[in-house]
Write a protein that holds these residues in place. Sequence first.
Motif, mmCIF file in Angstrom:
data_model
loop_
_atom_site.group_PDB
_atom_site.id
_atom_site.type_symbol
_atom_site.label_atom_id
_atom_site.label_comp_id
_atom_site.label_asym_id
_atom_site.label_seq_id
_atom_site.Cartn_x
_atom_site.Cartn_y
_atom_site.Cartn_z
ATOM 1 N N LEU A 62 0.829 -1.201 0.000
ATOM 2 C CA LEU A 62 0.000 0.000 0.000
ATOM 3 C C LEU A 62 0.866 1.254 0.000
ATOM 4 O O LEU A 62 0.607 2.212 -0.742
ATOM 5 N N SER A 63 1.912 1.243 0.813
ATOM 6 C CA SER A 63 2.816 2.382 0.882
ATOM 7 C C SER A 63 3.512 2.605 -0.455
ATOM 8 O O SER A 63 3.668 3.746 -0.901
ATOM 9 N N HIS A 64 3.896 1.539 -1.115
ATOM 10 C CA HIS A 64 4.559 1.661 -2.406
ATOM 11 C C HIS A 64 3.593 2.203 -3.471
ATOM 12 O O HIS A 64 3.967 3.065 -4.271
ATOM 13 N N ARG A 65 2.357 1.715 -3.473
ATOM 14 C CA ARG A 65 1.369 2.156 -4.465
ATOM 15 C C ARG A 65 1.013 3.630 -4.310
ATOM 16 O O ARG A 65 0.791 4.325 -5.286
ATOM 17 N N ARG A 66 0.937 4.092 -3.077
ATOM 18 C CA ARG A 66 0.543 5.489 -2.839
ATOM 19 C C ARG A 66 1.712 6.457 -2.924
ATOM 20 O O ARG A 66 1.542 7.653 -2.786
ATOM 21 N N GLY A 67 2.919 5.940 -3.110
ATOM 22 C CA GLY A 67 4.074 6.812 -3.314
ATOM 23 C C GLY A 67 4.723 7.317 -2.051
ATOM 24 O O GLY A 67 5.504 8.260 -2.094
ATOM 25 N N TYR A 68 4.436 6.697 -0.915
ATOM 26 C CA TYR A 68 5.063 7.156 0.335
ATOM 27 C C TYR A 68 6.537 6.793 0.407
ATOM 28 O O TYR A 68 7.272 7.330 1.225
ATOM 29 N N ASP A 69 6.979 5.884 -0.448
ATOM 30 C CA ASP A 69 8.380 5.441 -0.426
ATOM 31 C C ASP A 69 9.297 6.363 -1.217
ATOM 32 O O ASP A 69 10.504 6.188 -1.186
ATOM 33 N N GLN A 70 8.734 7.308 -1.914
ATOM 34 C CA GLN A 70 9.537 8.171 -2.781
ATOM 35 C C GLN A 70 10.431 9.084 -1.994
ATOM 36 O O GLN A 70 10.157 9.749 -1.128
#
Length: 70
Positions: A62-70
């Motif tokens: 979920l974190s990867h899909r929403r872009g929080y890892d950027q």
Amino acid sequence: MLTRLLVIALPIALLGLAGYAAWTAWSAAGETEIGTHGIIALILGSLFTLGITVLLIWLMRLSHRRGYDQ
């Protein structure tokens, strides 16, 4: 190609090593029996561990899909 093989082979090898260690420890315990409470504790502990694992993987995706890892 080699890294993909290592990513697959290493966890399988570690799982086999953990299984061997568990089997050796269980055999060394002799004729020890697990009671009803022990079996219930093993089942609940396994389900809890599996549930936490699924939850953490879901949160990671979920974190990867929403872009929080950027």
